[in-house]
Design a protein around this motif. Structure first.
Motif, PDB file in Angstrom:
ATOM      1  N   PRO A  16       0.794  -1.228  -0.167  1.00  0.00           N
ATOM      2  CA  PRO A  16       0.027   0.205  -0.075  1.00  0.00           C
ATOM      3  C   PRO A  16       0.919   1.236   0.089  1.00  0.00           C
ATOM      4  N   PHE A  17       0.333   2.213  -0.598  1.00  0.00           N
ATOM      5  CA  PHE A  17       1.084   3.386  -0.483  1.00  0.00           C
ATOM      6  C   PHE A  17      -0.124   4.766  -0.920  1.00  0.00           C
ATOM      7  N   PHE A  18       0.479   6.071  -0.506  1.00  0.00           N
ATOM      8  CA  PHE A  18      -0.472   6.803  -0.483  1.00  0.00           C
ATOM      9  C   PHE A  18      -0.260   7.717  -2.129  1.00  0.00           C
ATOM     10  N   VAL A  19      -1.626   8.092  -2.524  1.00  0.00           N
ATOM     11  CA  VAL A  19      -1.766   8.905  -3.674  1.00  0.00           C
ATOM     12  C   VAL A  19      -2.292  10.282  -3.493  1.00  0.00           C
ATOM     13  N   PRO A  20      -1.306  11.287  -3.471  1.00  0.00           N
ATOM     14  CA  PRO A  20      -1.883  12.627  -3.454  1.00  0.00           C
ATOM     15  C   PRO A  20      -3.057  12.840  -4.257  1.00  0.00           C
ATOM     16  N   ARG A  21      -3.183  12.523  -5.661  1.00  0.00           N
ATOM     17  CA  ARG A  21      -4.200  12.947  -6.348  1.00  0.00           C
ATOM     18  C   ARG A  21      -5.565  12.150  -5.997  1.00  0.00           C
ATOM     19  N   LEU A  22      -5.369  11.063  -5.265  1.00  0.00           N
ATOM     20  CA  LEU A  22      -6.646  10.508  -4.717  1.00  0.00           C
ATOM     21  C   LEU A  22      -6.997  10.817  -3.529  1.00  0.00           C
ATOM     22  N   SER A  28      -2.681  -1.053  -4.192  1.00  0.00           N
ATOM     23  CA  SER A  28      -1.599  -1.539  -5.238  1.00  0.00           C
ATOM     24  C   SER A  28      -1.730  -0.334  -6.336  1.00  0.00           C
ATOM     25  N   GLY A  29      -0.624  -0.569  -7.151  1.00  0.00           N
ATOM     26  CA  GLY A  29      -0.491   0.572  -8.216  1.00  0.00           C
ATOM     27  C   GLY A  29      -1.685   0.190  -9.218  1.00  0.00           C
ATOM     28  N   GLU A  30      -2.239  -0.923  -9.184  1.00  0.00           N
ATOM     29  CA  GLU A  30      -3.353  -1.035 -10.039  1.00  0.00           C
ATOM     30  C   GLU A  30      -4.704  -0.735  -9.861  1.00  0.00           C
ATOM     31  N   HIS A  31      -4.904  -0.592  -8.511  1.00  0.00           N
ATOM     32  CA  HIS A  31      -6.130   0.014  -7.829  1.00  0.00           C
ATOM     33  C   HIS A  31      -5.894   1.706  -8.165  1.00  0.00           C
ATOM     34  N   ALA A  32      -4.639   2.157  -7.915  1.00  0.00           N
ATOM     35  CA  ALA A  32      -4.683   3.753  -8.147  1.00  0.00           C
ATOM     36  C   ALA A  32      -4.660   4.022  -9.959  1.00  0.00           C
ATOM     37  N   PHE A  33      -4.091   3.142 -10.667  1.00  0.00           N
ATOM     38  CA  PHE A  33      -4.141   3.562 -11.954  1.00  0.00           C
ATOM     39  C   PHE A  33      -5.608   3.455 -12.389  1.00  0.00           C
ATOM     40  N   ASN A  34      -6.382   2.515 -12.317  1.00  0.00           N
ATOM     41  CA  ASN A  34      -7.818   2.458 -12.575  1.00  0.00           C
ATOM     42  C   ASN A  34      -8.678   3.454 -11.983  1.00  0.00           C
ATOM     43  N   ALA A  35      -8.301   3.709 -10.604  1.00  0.00           N
ATOM     44  CA  ALA A  35      -9.052   5.019 -10.066  1.00  0.00           C
ATOM     45  C   ALA A  35      -8.919   6.113 -11.008  1.00  0.00           C
ATOM     46  N   LEU A  36      -7.684   6.542 -11.286  1.00  0.00           N
ATOM     47  CA  LEU A  36      -7.351   7.718 -11.821  1.00  0.00           C
ATOM     48  C   LEU A  36      -7.977   7.792 -13.355  1.00  0.00           C
ATOM     49  N   LYS A  37      -8.294   6.516 -13.842  1.00  0.00           N
ATOM     50  CA  LYS A  37      -8.985   6.751 -15.263  1.00  0.00           C
ATOM     51  C   LYS A  37     -10.139   7.625 -15.373  1.00  0.00           C
ATOM     52  N   THR A  38     -10.944   7.646 -14.132  1.00  0.00           N
ATOM     53  CA  THR A  38     -12.225   8.397 -14.171  1.00  0.00           C
ATOM     54  C   THR A  38     -12.108   9.722 -13.177  1.00  0.00           C
ATOM     55  N   LEU A  39     -13.232  10.626 -13.334  1.00  0.00           N
ATOM     56  CA  LEU A  39     -13.092  11.601 -12.449  1.00  0.00           C
ATOM     57  C   LEU A  39     -14.453  11.502 -11.606  1.00  0.00           C
ATOM     58  N   ASP A  40     -14.948  10.689 -11.645  1.00  0.00           N
ATOM     59  CA  ASP A  40     -16.416  10.312 -11.073  1.00  0.00           C
ATOM     60  C   ASP A  40     -16.015   9.802  -9.573  1.00  0.00           C
ATOM     61  N   PRO A  41     -16.387  10.438  -8.519  1.00  0.00           N
ATOM     62  CA  PRO A  41     -15.734   9.759  -7.207  1.00  0.00           C
ATOM     63  C   PRO A  41     -16.362   8.544  -6.761  1.00  0.00           C
ATOM     64  N   ALA A  42     -17.567   8.225  -7.187  1.00  0.00           N
ATOM     65  CA  ALA A  42     -18.258   6.971  -6.941  1.00  0.00           C
ATOM     66  C   ALA A  42     -17.387   5.925  -7.797  1.00  0.00           C
ATOM     67  N   HIS A  46     -15.362   2.566  -6.051  1.00  0.00           N
ATOM     68  CA  HIS A  46     -15.604   1.313  -6.483  1.00  0.00           C
ATOM     69  C   HIS A  46     -14.333   0.538  -6.787  1.00  0.00           C
ATOM     70  N   VAL A  47     -13.475   1.238  -7.679  1.00  0.00           N
ATOM     71  CA  VAL A  47     -12.207   0.680  -8.040  1.00  0.00           C
ATOM     72  C   VAL A  47     -11.352   0.507  -7.122  1.00  0.00           C
ATOM     73  N   MET A  78      -0.313   7.201 -14.972  1.00  0.00           N
ATOM     74  CA  MET A  78       0.952   6.088 -14.427  1.00  0.00           C
ATOM     75  C   MET A  78       2.146   6.735 -13.937  1.00  0.00           C
ATOM     76  N   GLN A  79       2.480   8.022 -14.483  1.00  0.00           N
ATOM     77  CA  GLN A  79       3.552   8.852 -13.800  1.00  0.00           C
ATOM     78  C   GLN A  79       2.985   9.088 -12.202  1.00  0.00           C
ATOM     79  N   ARG A  80       1.769   9.462 -12.252  1.00  0.00           N
ATOM     80  CA  ARG A  80       1.328   9.978 -10.738  1.00  0.00           C
ATOM     81  C   ARG A  80       1.478   8.707  -9.797  1.00  0.00           C
ATOM     82  N   VAL A  81       1.044   7.507 -10.535  1.00  0.00           N
ATOM     83  CA  VAL A  81       0.965   6.257  -9.519  1.00  0.00           C
ATOM     84  C   VAL A  81       2.275   5.843  -9.245  1.00  0.00           C
ATOM     85  N   LEU A  82       3.312   5.828 -10.180  1.00  0.00           N
ATOM     86  CA  LEU A  82       4.625   5.446  -9.842  1.00  0.00           C
ATOM     87  C   LEU A  82       5.485   6.221  -8.942  1.00  0.00           C
ATOM     88  N   THR A  83       5.120   7.597  -9.138  1.00  0.00           N
ATOM     89  CA  THR A  83       5.782   8.642  -8.343  1.00  0.00           C
ATOM     90  C   THR A  83       5.354   8.419  -6.910  1.00  0.00           C
TER      91      THR A  83
END
Length: 143
Positions: A16-22, A28-42, A46-47, A78-83
């Motif tokens: 686990p890690f903290f994502v400032p954008r979220l 996981s990185g997969e969770h973060a990347f897929n959440a960043l695909k959308t602007l919809d908070p719901a 869900h992701v 992906m840059q945001r997730v990896l950073t």
């Protein structure tokens, strides 16, 4: 595929890690990347609520894509997730310890953008390996 001693490089790694954008910790990185695909908070919630990276990827396939997703935003995400992921000291040290090793996200599922597919159709055509390139850029910056 990043496996074995390089498994921590995979977006399916469950450190686990903290994502400032979220504004929250992700599983996981997969969770973060897929959440960043959308602007919809719901849809993001869900992701992010998926029990594992595979399910977060499946849920991410059904979100409303943010504008520009296929024209640069996915690399931005992906840059945001990896950073964020490699801001975790232990993970950053392990990335830097790969020295000058070429990092290639190999796969057998025809992904020639994020990695390089080794199936018979693609084995002679190197992929873009964007994930590997981003990881190596973070490594270079971390030194």
């Amino acid at each position: 595929m990043f496996t074995g001693t390089l498994g921590f490089l995979s977006n399916f790694d469950e450190t686990p890690f903290f994502v400032p954008r979220l504004r929250r910790q992700v599983a996981s990185g997969e969770h973060a990347f897929n959440a960043l695909k959308t602007l919809d908070p719901a849809e993001q919630n869900h992701v992010l609520g998926a029990p594992d990276p595979g399910e977060s990827k499946r849920r991410g396939r059904r979100v409303t894509l943010r504008p520009g997703w296929n024209t640069g935003m996915r690399v931005w995400a992906m840059q945001r997730v990896l950073t964020a992921k490699f801001a975790v000291p232990d993970l950053n040290q392990r990335l830097v310890a790969t020295d000058d090793r070429m990092l290639v996200e190999t796969n057998g599922w025809h992904d020639q953008f994020w990695g390089s597919c080794f199936c018979p159709k693609h084995e002679r055509i190197p992929g873009t390996n964007m994930l590997g390139e981003l990881l190596m850029a973070i490594r270079a910056h971390s030194r």
